[in-house]
Design a protein around this motif. Structure first.
Motif, PDB file in Angstrom:
ATOM      1  N   ARG A 156      -6.323  16.136  60.858  1.00  0.00           N
ATOM      2  CA  ARG A 156      -7.584  16.794  61.250  1.00  0.00           C
ATOM      3  C   ARG A 156      -7.473  18.284  60.937  1.00  0.00           C
ATOM      4  NH1 ARG A 156     -11.492  14.817  63.797  1.00  0.00           N
ATOM      5  NH2 ARG A 156     -11.961  16.718  64.961  1.00  0.00           N
ATOM      6  N   VAL A 157      -7.537  18.602  59.649  1.00  0.00           N
ATOM      7  CA  VAL A 157      -7.402  19.976  59.170  1.00  0.00           C
ATOM      8  C   VAL A 157      -8.771  20.522  58.791  1.00  0.00           C
ATOM      9  CG1 VAL A 157      -6.384  21.457  57.396  1.00  0.00           C
ATOM     10  CG2 VAL A 157      -5.070  19.529  58.324  1.00  0.00           C
ATOM     11  N   PHE A 158      -9.009  21.775  59.159  1.00  0.00           N
ATOM     12  CA  PHE A 158     -10.243  22.471  58.817  1.00  0.00           C
ATOM     13  C   PHE A 158      -9.907  23.777  58.112  1.00  0.00           C
ATOM     14  CE2 PHE A 158     -11.358  19.805  62.385  1.00  0.00           C
ATOM     15  CZ  PHE A 158     -12.651  19.363  62.103  1.00  0.00           C
ATOM     16  N   PHE A 159     -10.781  24.182  57.203  1.00  0.00           N
ATOM     17  CA  PHE A 159     -10.737  25.513  56.625  1.00  0.00           C
ATOM     18  C   PHE A 159     -11.993  26.257  57.049  1.00  0.00           C
ATOM     19  CE2 PHE A 159      -7.443  23.919  53.915  1.00  0.00           C
ATOM     20  CZ  PHE A 159      -6.723  25.048  53.512  1.00  0.00           C
ATOM     21  N   ALA A 160     -11.857  27.565  57.240  1.00  0.00           N
ATOM     22  CA  ALA A 160     -13.010  28.412  57.535  1.00  0.00           C
ATOM     23  C   ALA A 160     -12.734  29.801  56.995  1.00  0.00           C
ATOM     24  CB  ALA A 160     -13.286  28.475  59.040  1.00  0.00           C
ATOM     25  N   GLY A 161     -13.807  30.519  56.678  1.00  0.00           N
ATOM     26  CA  GLY A 161     -13.669  31.888  56.217  1.00  0.00           C
ATOM     27  C   GLY A 161     -15.018  32.560  56.145  1.00  0.00           C
ATOM     28  N   ASP A 162     -14.985  33.870  56.134  1.00  0.00           N
ATOM     29  CA  ASP A 162     -16.218  34.637  56.006  1.00  0.00           C
ATOM     30  C   ASP A 162     -16.151  35.498  54.748  1.00  0.00           C
ATOM     31  OD1 ASP A 162     -15.506  37.689  56.861  1.00  0.00           O
ATOM     32  OD2 ASP A 162     -14.324  36.269  58.038  1.00  0.00           O
ATOM     33  N   SER A 163     -17.302  35.673  54.116  1.00  0.00           N
ATOM     34  CA  SER A 163     -17.435  36.526  52.940  1.00  0.00           C
ATOM     35  C   SER A 163     -16.416  36.132  51.864  1.00  0.00           C
ATOM     36  CB  SER A 163     -17.299  37.993  53.357  1.00  0.00           C
ATOM     37  OG  SER A 163     -17.721  38.873  52.334  1.00  0.00           O
ATOM     38  N   ALA A 164     -15.554  37.052  51.443  1.00  0.00           N
ATOM     39  CA  ALA A 164     -14.549  36.712  50.434  1.00  0.00           C
ATOM     40  C   ALA A 164     -13.617  35.613  50.931  1.00  0.00           C
ATOM     41  CB  ALA A 164     -13.749  37.950  50.061  1.00  0.00           C
ATOM     42  N   GLY A 165     -13.364  35.591  52.230  1.00  0.00           N
ATOM     43  CA  GLY A 165     -12.524  34.538  52.799  1.00  0.00           C
ATOM     44  C   GLY A 165     -13.139  33.163  52.641  1.00  0.00           C
ATOM     45  N   ALA A 166     -14.468  33.096  52.691  1.00  0.00           N
ATOM     46  CA  ALA A 166     -15.156  31.828  52.462  1.00  0.00           C
ATOM     47  C   ALA A 166     -14.971  31.381  51.016  1.00  0.00           C
ATOM     48  CB  ALA A 166     -16.636  31.964  52.797  1.00  0.00           C
ATOM     49  N   THR A 167     -15.026  32.331  50.099  1.00  0.00           N
ATOM     50  CA  THR A 167     -14.803  32.029  48.681  1.00  0.00           C
ATOM     51  C   THR A 167     -13.395  31.482  48.464  1.00  0.00           C
ATOM     52  OG1 THR A 167     -16.221  33.927  48.212  1.00  0.00           O
ATOM     53  CG2 THR A 167     -15.036  32.967  46.357  1.00  0.00           C
ATOM     54  N   ILE A 168     -12.430  32.111  49.099  1.00  0.00           N
ATOM     55  CA  ILE A 168     -11.045  31.661  48.979  1.00  0.00           C
ATOM     56  C   ILE A 168     -10.887  30.271  49.585  1.00  0.00           C
ATOM     57  CG2 ILE A 168      -8.651  32.138  49.626  1.00  0.00           C
ATOM     58  CD1 ILE A 168      -9.451  35.138  49.708  1.00  0.00           C
ATOM     59  N   ALA A 169     -11.479  30.057  50.758  1.00  0.00           N
ATOM     60  CA  ALA A 169     -11.391  28.748  51.416  1.00  0.00           C
ATOM     61  C   ALA A 169     -11.956  27.655  50.514  1.00  0.00           C
ATOM     62  CB  ALA A 169     -12.127  28.784  52.747  1.00  0.00           C
ATOM     63  N   THR A 217     -18.609  36.570  36.625  1.00  0.00           N
ATOM     64  CA  THR A 217     -19.146  35.946  37.827  1.00  0.00           C
ATOM     65  C   THR A 217     -20.118  34.814  37.529  1.00  0.00           C
ATOM     66  OG1 THR A 217     -20.885  37.629  37.920  1.00  0.00           O
ATOM     67  CG2 THR A 217     -18.898  38.038  39.190  1.00  0.00           C
ATOM     68  N   SER A 218     -20.730  34.819  36.371  1.00  0.00           N
ATOM     69  CA  SER A 218     -21.690  33.764  36.059  1.00  0.00           C
ATOM     70  C   SER A 218     -21.043  32.538  35.434  1.00  0.00           C
ATOM     71  CB  SER A 218     -22.776  34.304  35.118  1.00  0.00           C
ATOM     72  OG  SER A 218     -22.218  34.674  33.866  1.00  0.00           O
ATOM     73  N   LYS A 219     -19.791  32.661  34.956  1.00  0.00           N
ATOM     74  CA  LYS A 219     -19.147  31.579  34.220  1.00  0.00           C
ATOM     75  C   LYS A 219     -17.914  31.005  34.908  1.00  0.00           C
ATOM     76  CE  LYS A 219     -20.578  33.586  29.774  1.00  0.00           C
ATOM     77  NZ  LYS A 219     -20.089  34.123  28.475  1.00  0.00           N
ATOM     78  N   ASP A 220     -17.306  31.751  35.804  1.00  0.00           N
ATOM     79  CA  ASP A 220     -16.041  31.348  36.415  1.00  0.00           C
ATOM     80  C   ASP A 220     -16.317  30.508  37.663  1.00  0.00           C
ATOM     81  OD1 ASP A 220     -13.555  31.202  37.720  1.00  0.00           O
ATOM     82  OD2 ASP A 220     -12.930  33.140  36.918  1.00  0.00           O
ATOM     83  N   PRO A 221     -15.933  29.221  37.686  1.00  0.00           N
ATOM     84  CA  PRO A 221     -16.221  28.379  38.849  1.00  0.00           C
ATOM     85  C   PRO A 221     -15.494  28.808  40.117  1.00  0.00           C
ATOM     86  CG  PRO A 221     -14.788  27.230  37.302  1.00  0.00           C
ATOM     87  CD  PRO A 221     -15.260  28.479  36.608  1.00  0.00           C
ATOM     88  N   ARG A 222     -14.460  29.619  39.994  1.00  0.00           N
ATOM     89  CA  ARG A 222     -13.794  30.137  41.191  1.00  0.00           C
ATOM     90  C   ARG A 222     -14.691  31.131  41.923  1.00  0.00           C
ATOM     91  NH1 ARG A 222      -8.466  31.932  37.998  1.00  0.00           N
ATOM     92  NH2 ARG A 222     -10.162  32.497  36.568  1.00  0.00           N
ATOM     93  N   LEU A 223     -15.587  31.774  41.178  1.00  0.00           N
ATOM     94  CA  LEU A 223     -16.507  32.739  41.757  1.00  0.00           C
ATOM     95  C   LEU A 223     -17.915  32.174  41.909  1.00  0.00           C
ATOM     96  CD1 LEU A 223     -15.412  35.861  39.665  1.00  0.00           C
ATOM     97  CD2 LEU A 223     -14.734  35.293  42.005  1.00  0.00           C
ATOM     98  N   ASN A 224     -18.289  31.288  41.006  1.00  0.00           N
ATOM     99  CA  ASN A 224     -19.636  30.712  40.991  1.00  0.00           C
ATOM    100  C   ASN A 224     -19.498  29.197  40.863  1.00  0.00           C
ATOM    101  OD1 ASN A 224     -22.338  30.198  40.758  1.00  0.00           O
ATOM    102  ND2 ASN A 224     -22.626  31.280  38.829  1.00  0.00           N
ATOM    103  N   PRO A 225     -19.240  28.492  41.962  1.00  0.00           N
ATOM    104  CA  PRO A 225     -18.912  27.061  41.899  1.00  0.00           C
ATOM    105  C   PRO A 225     -19.976  26.205  41.231  1.00  0.00           C
ATOM    106  CG  PRO A 225     -18.402  27.954  44.062  1.00  0.00           C
ATOM    107  CD  PRO A 225     -19.159  29.025  43.331  1.00  0.00           C
ATOM    108  N   GLY A 226     -21.231  26.631  41.269  1.00  0.00           N
ATOM    109  CA  GLY A 226     -22.301  25.828  40.711  1.00  0.00           C
ATOM    110  C   GLY A 226     -22.249  25.644  39.212  1.00  0.00           C
ATOM    111  N   VAL A 227     -21.459  26.471  38.499  1.00  0.00           N
ATOM    112  CA  VAL A 227     -21.407  26.347  37.038  1.00  0.00           C
ATOM    113  C   VAL A 227     -20.583  25.138  36.587  1.00  0.00           C
ATOM    114  CG1 VAL A 227     -21.708  28.836  36.732  1.00  0.00           C
ATOM    115  CG2 VAL A 227     -19.398  27.862  36.759  1.00  0.00           C
ATOM    116  N   ASP A 228     -19.838  24.537  37.501  1.00  0.00           N
ATOM    117  CA  ASP A 228     -19.038  23.367  37.161  1.00  0.00           C
ATOM    118  C   ASP A 228     -19.288  22.268  38.204  1.00  0.00           C
ATOM    119  OD1 ASP A 228     -17.166  21.464  36.446  1.00  0.00           O
ATOM    120  OD2 ASP A 228     -15.562  22.911  36.078  1.00  0.00           O
ATOM    121  N   PRO A 229     -20.420  21.562  38.095  1.00  0.00           N
ATOM    122  CA  PRO A 229     -20.761  20.540  39.089  1.00  0.00           C
ATOM    123  C   PRO A 229     -19.705  19.452  39.235  1.00  0.00           C
ATOM    124  CG  PRO A 229     -22.646  21.024  37.685  1.00  0.00           C
ATOM    125  CD  PRO A 229     -21.461  21.707  37.069  1.00  0.00           C
ATOM    126  N   LYS A 230     -19.054  19.087  38.127  1.00  0.00           N
ATOM    127  CA  LYS A 230     -18.032  18.046  38.193  1.00  0.00           C
ATOM    128  C   LYS A 230     -16.874  18.475  39.087  1.00  0.00           C
ATOM    129  CE  LYS A 230     -15.163  15.073  35.280  1.00  0.00           C
ATOM    130  NZ  LYS A 230     -14.759  14.755  33.882  1.00  0.00           N
TER     131      LYS A 230
END
Length: 306
Positions: A156-169, A217-230
């Protein structure tokens, strides 16, 4: 000492030509201790990697003070601060994670990743993954940290984060979904993203400075997850809670993530909550306000019910 400035980035940091970095916020330190405002929550600091200085603050609720052997859900919290400022040892984050620990009755690890600009991205992403793997090493009860061996439920593991921390999570949970063999049967139940700092089509000067190896920021899925739906569809948990704030300039990025996740093929449940009239990370700046209390209560409910 050279006082000539090379880069002055608003309210975050200043880089001098001799290499020194001056931070303008998030430098206050609060020692680990019981937090009387949140019950007898105990806390202590641990070093995950002596080589890099990767460390964390652990929180344990008072319910573990008795002789009970029941395991508690395990929360990994990642602080925000534009990847540059902030710390789990600061009063703001100490108190916030302590309140979640007490309210949800969880064992919590609040991560101190290496920050930019001294350590440009993707260092923070790699540090978070290393910390996760360190935690996984306790799933058989024989890791180096006794609090995790005795009290953390790794199913029962959870991740949480805010702002940049949310991106990292998000990046850790995606990587966990892609590399299931590295988690040794550990189960990530859910993830909470508070005002996530994702990229979009807009130019982001900060990310250009602190992530020079990125494709943008528009191409890197680490920053913009929507660019790589798979890739997004392989998110390694079944429940996601997203918070956005009405007056936050990042609000639409959080909403875009919500929509992209629903369309990605990911099989899970996602909910988004908007706090009207509030700004970015308002709950940290004014934790006693009604909306901040409600945000914490909603997070606690999520951690309890998933």
């Amino acid at each position: 000492m050279d006082d000539d400035v090379a880069i002055d980035f608003y309210s975050l940091f200043r880089i001098y030509k001799d290499g020194r970095v001056q931070r303008f916020a998030g430098t206050d330190i609060l020692p680990p201790s019981p937090d009387p405002k949140n019950g007898d929550v105990r806390s202590k600091d641990v070093v995950i990697s002596p080589k890099t200085g990767l460390s964390a603050r652990l929180f344990l609720p008072d319910t573990t003070a008795d002789s009970s052997t029941a395991k508690l859900p395990f929360l990994i919290y990642i602080h925000g601060g534009a990847f540059c400022i902030g710390s789990p040892f600061s009063p703001i984050y100490h108190n916030h994670v302590a309140s979640l620990t007490a309210g949800a009755n969880v064992v919590a690890l609040s991560l101190h990743y290496r920050r930019a600009p001294e350590h440009p991205l993707p260092t923070a992403f790699e540090d978070a993954w290393e910390a996760f793997q360190w935690a996984v090493g306790h799933s058989d009860g024989d890791g180096p940290e006794e609090w995790l061996n005795r009290h953390a439920d790794f199913r029962r593991v959870f991740f949480a984060g805010d702002s940049a921390g949310a991106t990292i999570a998000h990046n850790v949970v995606v990587r966990a979904g892609v590399t299931e063999g590295e988690t040794k049967g550990l189960r990530i139940v859910g993830m909470v993203l508070i005002h996530p700092f994702f990229g979009n089509e807009e130019r982001d000067k900060l990310l250009e400075i602190i992530f020079p190896t990125s494709s943008g920021t528009s191409k890197d899925p680490r920053l913009n997850p929507g660019v790589d739906p798979k890739l997004l569809g392989r998110l390694g948990c079944g429940n996601v809670l997203i918070f956005v704030a009405e007056k936050d300039r990042l609000k639409e990025r959080g909403r875009s993530y919500y929509e992209a996740l629903k369309k990605s093929g990911w099989v899970g449940k996602v909910e988004i909550v908007e706090n009207e009239g509030e700004k970015h990370v308002f709950h940290l700046m004014n934790p006693g306000c009604h909306n901040a209390v409600t945000l914490v209560e909603k997070t606690v409910s999520f951690l309890k019910q998933c």
